[in-house]
Structure formats: structure tokens, C-alpha cells
Design a protein around this motif. Structure first.
Motif, PDB file in Angstrom:
ATOM      1  N   LEU A 331       0.831  -1.209   0.000  1.00  0.00           N
ATOM      2  CA  LEU A 331       0.000   0.000   0.000  1.00  0.00           C
ATOM      3  C   LEU A 331       0.864   1.256   0.000  1.00  0.00           C
ATOM      4  O   LEU A 331       0.580   2.227  -0.726  1.00  0.00           O
ATOM      5  CB  LEU A 331      -0.921   0.004   1.230  1.00  0.00           C
ATOM      6  CG  LEU A 331      -1.999  -1.079   1.277  1.00  0.00           C
ATOM      7  CD1 LEU A 331      -2.747  -1.023   2.606  1.00  0.00           C
ATOM      8  CD2 LEU A 331      -2.977  -0.930   0.115  1.00  0.00           C
ATOM      9  N   ILE A 332       1.909   1.245   0.798  1.00  0.00           N
ATOM     10  CA  ILE A 332       2.789   2.417   0.866  1.00  0.00           C
ATOM     11  C   ILE A 332       3.526   2.618  -0.453  1.00  0.00           C
ATOM     12  O   ILE A 332       3.638   3.733  -0.957  1.00  0.00           O
ATOM     13  CB  ILE A 332       3.788   2.268   2.034  1.00  0.00           C
ATOM     14  CG1 ILE A 332       3.045   2.358   3.369  1.00  0.00           C
ATOM     15  CG2 ILE A 332       4.882   3.334   1.963  1.00  0.00           C
ATOM     16  CD1 ILE A 332       3.870   1.966   4.577  1.00  0.00           C
ATOM     17  N   ASN A 333       4.010   1.538  -1.040  1.00  0.00           N
ATOM     18  CA  ASN A 333       4.757   1.653  -2.297  1.00  0.00           C
ATOM     19  C   ASN A 333       3.875   2.085  -3.463  1.00  0.00           C
ATOM     20  O   ASN A 333       4.329   2.774  -4.383  1.00  0.00           O
ATOM     21  CB  ASN A 333       5.433   0.323  -2.636  1.00  0.00           C
ATOM     22  CG  ASN A 333       6.639   0.041  -1.748  1.00  0.00           C
ATOM     23  OD1 ASN A 333       7.188   0.944  -1.125  1.00  0.00           O
ATOM     24  ND2 ASN A 333       7.038  -1.214  -1.682  1.00  0.00           N
ATOM     25  N   VAL A 334       2.601   1.703  -3.439  1.00  0.00           N
ATOM     26  CA  VAL A 334       1.702   2.054  -4.538  1.00  0.00           C
ATOM     27  C   VAL A 334       1.066   3.428  -4.349  1.00  0.00           C
ATOM     28  O   VAL A 334       0.994   4.226  -5.286  1.00  0.00           O
ATOM     29  CB  VAL A 334       0.593   0.983  -4.690  1.00  0.00           C
ATOM     30  CG1 VAL A 334      -0.455   1.425  -5.708  1.00  0.00           C
ATOM     31  CG2 VAL A 334       1.196  -0.345  -5.126  1.00  0.00           C
ATOM     32  N   LEU A 335       0.638   3.738  -3.122  1.00  0.00           N
ATOM     33  CA  LEU A 335      -0.155   4.944  -2.892  1.00  0.00           C
ATOM     34  C   LEU A 335       0.595   6.053  -2.157  1.00  0.00           C
ATOM     35  O   LEU A 335       0.152   7.201  -2.168  1.00  0.00           O
ATOM     36  CB  LEU A 335      -1.423   4.598  -2.103  1.00  0.00           C
ATOM     37  CG  LEU A 335      -2.416   3.696  -2.835  1.00  0.00           C
ATOM     38  CD1 LEU A 335      -3.552   3.283  -1.895  1.00  0.00           C
ATOM     39  CD2 LEU A 335      -2.984   4.397  -4.063  1.00  0.00           C
ATOM     40  N   GLU A 336       1.685   5.732  -1.504  1.00  0.00           N
ATOM     41  CA  GLU A 336       2.485   6.697  -0.745  1.00  0.00           C
ATOM     42  C   GLU A 336       1.608   7.574   0.171  1.00  0.00           C
ATOM     43  O   GLU A 336       1.617   8.802   0.084  1.00  0.00           O
ATOM     44  CB  GLU A 336       3.296   7.590  -1.704  1.00  0.00           C
ATOM     45  CG  GLU A 336       4.411   8.346  -1.014  1.00  0.00           C
ATOM     46  CD  GLU A 336       5.121   9.328  -1.948  1.00  0.00           C
ATOM     47  OE1 GLU A 336       6.059   9.971  -1.475  1.00  0.00           O
ATOM     48  OE2 GLU A 336       4.727   9.444  -3.125  1.00  0.00           O
ATOM     49  N   PRO A 337       0.844   6.970   1.059  1.00  0.00           N
ATOM     50  CA  PRO A 337      -0.009   7.752   1.953  1.00  0.00           C
ATOM     51  C   PRO A 337       0.814   8.474   3.029  1.00  0.00           C
ATOM     52  O   PRO A 337       1.927   8.042   3.368  1.00  0.00           O
ATOM     53  CB  PRO A 337      -0.914   6.697   2.585  1.00  0.00           C
ATOM     54  CG  PRO A 337      -0.067   5.467   2.612  1.00  0.00           C
ATOM     55  CD  PRO A 337       0.757   5.526   1.342  1.00  0.00           C
ATOM     56  N   GLU A 338       0.256   9.541   3.562  1.00  0.00           N
ATOM     57  CA  GLU A 338       0.900  10.205   4.693  1.00  0.00           C
ATOM     58  C   GLU A 338       0.784   9.366   5.956  1.00  0.00           C
ATOM     59  O   GLU A 338       1.644   9.417   6.830  1.00  0.00           O
ATOM     60  CB  GLU A 338       0.245  11.565   4.940  1.00  0.00           C
ATOM     61  CG  GLU A 338       0.363  12.560   3.798  1.00  0.00           C
ATOM     62  CD  GLU A 338      -0.560  13.736   4.012  1.00  0.00           C
ATOM     63  OE1 GLU A 338      -0.211  14.622   4.815  1.00  0.00           O
ATOM     64  OE2 GLU A 338      -1.644  13.764   3.392  1.00  0.00           O
ATOM     65  N   ALA A 339      -0.308   8.609   6.053  1.00  0.00           N
ATOM     66  CA  ALA A 339      -0.537   7.831   7.265  1.00  0.00           C
ATOM     67  C   ALA A 339      -1.377   6.592   6.956  1.00  0.00           C
ATOM     68  O   ALA A 339      -2.126   6.567   5.985  1.00  0.00           O
ATOM     69  CB  ALA A 339      -1.241   8.682   8.320  1.00  0.00           C
TER      70      ALA A 339
END
Length: 406
Positions: A331-339
Motif C-alpha cells: 500500500l505504501i509503495n503504490v499509494l504513498e499515503p501520509e498515514a
């Protein structure tokens, strides 16, 4: 949610009303002068709209703020009693119906726990009775609609609960049509993960983030995804089914058709099934073995085990942390969310879950040397209910057409 760009044209009156009311909601309180700056509308354009909202009792003047110039402008806030919504949180175990005010506060609620003898017709009859009780007891002058939250998959546009796993065999429930016919109010339907995300964005720690993911782990696993302050649903409303991300290509086949989905490993029922099987064979935990000799273990037993640092309970949660961490990396690698927020039942594991996930993520994301994604436990109570109400209240605000509810 409306974007903060205004227009002084009379044709744009409804949009400007919605724009101003959205900003007041998002800020929690703001002056007329600041509204003018934020919207690009003149003070002369702001004043009649604000006066309208005041006369409709949708907003109130609550006090003053001190500025650098020493002026003390009057602050405008949402009027908690200005608008209400009925929220229904329908899970695999029970439903909860509630009346929620304009600021997300639950005024009253009713619950009904399902029994083995319940039929769908009986549940729907009880639900209608609960909603009717709330409406009859309510002193609300403006109820904008009903928001229903249920396990997916759902058709959010037609308002149909399609085929949730382990949902007592109930399929294709046209809940929107049923409740609209009964109560003559607009009905909005969405899944619980999206509802949690909406609640967090509007009333929780999520207010400080523009992009975040809210992960729900209970009887299933799902996510509500906020991108640039708006809920992302995908083309047909199925855009955040993270429970069907595979963490083991050679794993068991999931109902969705994929192999090794995280829902096979990390839902609360799956956790407890494995724990009960292991304790039956005997594990190095006198705490769990004593309980298991009397009855099946429950999730609360694992949580109590964490408090006394039972080694088996600690290892169970660490294993779940690895499963979730595996998905979070993607999820972080695809969407780069702040949290990323963790909510629902699994969040009760607290630091025992949070710290191992942080450790797992530390060296595994593309942006590890650039910036970190905040990982947080949600502490918002009744988030799914409040999010269900938000489906209604946000639609009401965005319409700009408040006279029809007078």
C-alpha cells in the motif's frame, strides 16, 4: 467534498453555500474575513450567504478570536442541532441504529444482536422498528437521511448488500429501496471501512492528513482510502478490497478466487480458529490452556493475555503484525499515503501490534530514506456509525439546497 473555489454569480448560489458550509465544517470554526480569503468571494458576497445559513440554523456564532491586528472577529461554527442523520451499522453479529447530530455526536442508539433463529425478514422488521423508535423520540427538526454501513461487497449506487462472506447466507438485500420506501428519506449505503475512514477524516486524527488509508480488521479485512481529502472508491465502488491482496501465492484458495489472501490468515475469526486448534494440541501457555480446558478461547482472552505478556499471545499478535505489514508495504509503495490508521477490533491489541508493524515496515518501503508513513491506532469511538451518518451529512452539505429540509 467541495473544492475551495468560489464564484459571485447568482447561478452559483447553491455551490457557494455548500462551499462555505464545507469550510466551516472542516475548520471547526472560522471568521467571515477568513472565509472571504479562503473562497475568493467578496465580503459582500459572503455576508448574505452566512446570514442565510444563520437563519436556517445550520451555523452559529460562537465567540471571537484574536488576530495580529488585535481585532476580535466573530467565529462561525456548525450548529450541532442544525441537521441530523440516522446511521445504521449492520455487522455479521448485530445491527446498531443511531441518531447523529451535525457535529458527529451520537444522540441515541439502539442495538439488536442476531440469534441463530433470526431470518432476514425478522431482522429487517426489527431494524425498521428501531429506526422508527429513534425518529419518534427525536426532537430533531431536520433529518437529512439514513446512512447504512454493512460488510462488502456492496453495490453502493443501487444500495444493495450483495454477497458478504459469513453473512448468514443473506444475499442481494436492496436495503436502500427497502428503507426509502418505508421512511421516505434518502438512503446512502457503503462498506464499514469507508465509513471508518470518513469518520476519521472528519472527526479524528485524520483531519491533519490529506492522504491516508484506514485499515479495518475484524470479521473481515478492508480499507478506506482518502486521496486529496476525498474517499476513493474506484470505478464501481470496490476499489479498496485489501483483504484480497495475496500474501502467499501458494496458499489456500480464497472465496474470491485468489490464493493466499490476507483474509484467510488475519481476520479475528481466523486468528481464533488457529489459536483454538493450537491449544487443543497443547501450547506453552498455562494461561491459555486453563481457559481452553473450560471453553473455546475468545479475542478478549488474547487481549488479556497481552496485558500479562503471555508469550503465546505476544507471538500470535507479532505474527499478525507480519501479515499486515506485508500488505502495508504494498500500500505504501503504490499509494504513498501520509498515514495508515488501524481500526476496529484489531486496534485493541495496541502497542503490541503497532510496534512490530513499524519494525517490519522500517526497511521495506521505497520511500524509507525519504520520508516515513505515519502508523497510528484509531481512537475514535463508534467510527463506523459516525461514518454512516457522514454519508448523509456530507451529501446534504454538498447539495447546497437546504430549503427542502425546512
Amino acid at each position: 467534498m467541495q473544492k475551495y473555489l468560489g464564484n459571485n454569480s447568482n447561478v452559483m448560489k447553491q455551490k457557494n453555500r455548500a462551499l462555505i458550509l464545507n469550510i466551516i465544517k472542516d475548520e471547526g470554526g472560522i471568521s467571515r474575513a477568513e472565509l472571504s480569503k479562503r473562497t475568493g468571494l467578496s465580503r459582500g458576497g459572503i455576508t448574505p450567504i452566512v446570514n442565510e445559513l444563520l437563519s436556517m440554523e445550520l451555523i452559529v456564532e460562537t465567540g471571537v478570536s484574536v488576530t495580529d491586528s488585535g481585532r476580535r472577529p466573530i467565529i462561525l461554527e456548525l450548529n450541532a442541532d442544525g441537521c441530523h442523520a440516522i446511521a445504521v451499522d449492520w455487522t455479521r453479529k448485530k445491527y446498531t441504529a443511531a441518531l447523529v447530530d451535525f457535529t458527529g455526536r451520537i444522540i441515541t442508539r439502539e442495538q439488536y444482536w442476531f440469534t441463530d433463529n433470526d431470518t432476514l425478514d425478522h431482522i429487517l422488521k426489527r431494524l425498521k422498528e428501531s429506526i422508527n423508535n429513534i425518529l419518534c423520540q427525536s426532537k430533531a427538526k431536520r433529518i437529512a437521511g439514513i446512512g447504512v454501513v454493512a460488510p462488502g461487497p456492496l453495490d453502493i449506487y443501487k444500495g444493495v448488500i450483495l454477497s458478504p462472506p459469513n453473512f448468514w447466507g443473506w444475499l442481494n438485500i436492496p436495503i436502500k429501496q427497502i428503507l426509502e420506501n418505508e421512511f421516505k428519506l434518502p438512503v446512502f449505503v457503503d462498506n464499514n471501512a469507508n465509513a471508518y475512514a470518513l469518520a476519521e477524516k472528519n472527526y479524528g486524527k485524520g483531519r491533519q492528513y490529506h492522504n491516508f488509508i484506514y485499515v479495518v480488521v475484524d470479521e473481515g479485512i478492508g480499507a478506506g482510502i482518502i486521496i486529496e481529502d476525498d474517499l476513493y472508491r474506484g470505478k464501481g465502488g470496490f476499489g479498496s478490497e485489501i483483504g484480497h491482496i495475496s500474501i502467499n501465492m501458494d496458499g489456500p484458495k480464497c472465496e474470491c478466487g485468489n490464493n493466499g489472501c490476507i483474509e484467510i490468515y488475519a481476520t479475528i475469526p481466523q486468528i481464533m480458529r488457529h489459536v483454538n486448534n493450537y491449544t487443543e494440541l497443547g501450547v506453552l501457555s498455562s494461561y491459555l490452556n486453563i481457559i481452553r480446558s473450560r471453553r473455546l478461547l475468545r479475542w478478549d482472552d488474547i487481549l488479556n493475555g497481552l496485558k500479562i505478556e503471555d508469550p503465546v499471545c505476544m507471538n500470535i499478535i507479532r505474527k499478525i503484525a507480519v501479515y499486515l505489514g506485508n500488505v502495508f508495504v504494498s500500500l505504501i509503495n503504490v499509494l504513498e499515503p501520509e498515514a495508515i490508521f488501524i481500526g476496529s477490533d484489531i486496534a485493541s491489541a495496541g502497542k503490541h501490534l503497532l510496534e512490530p508493524i513499524k519494525e517490519y515496515l522500517h526497511d521495506r518501503t521505497v520511500t524509507k530514506d525519504i520520508h516515513k508513513t505515519d502508523l497510528l491506532l484509531s481512537d475514535l469511538e463508534h467510527g463506523s456509525l459516525i461514518g454512516g451518518a457522514m454519508l448523509v451529512l456530507q451529501s446534504f452539505i454538498d447539495s447546497g439546497n437546504y430549503g427542502i429540509f425546512e
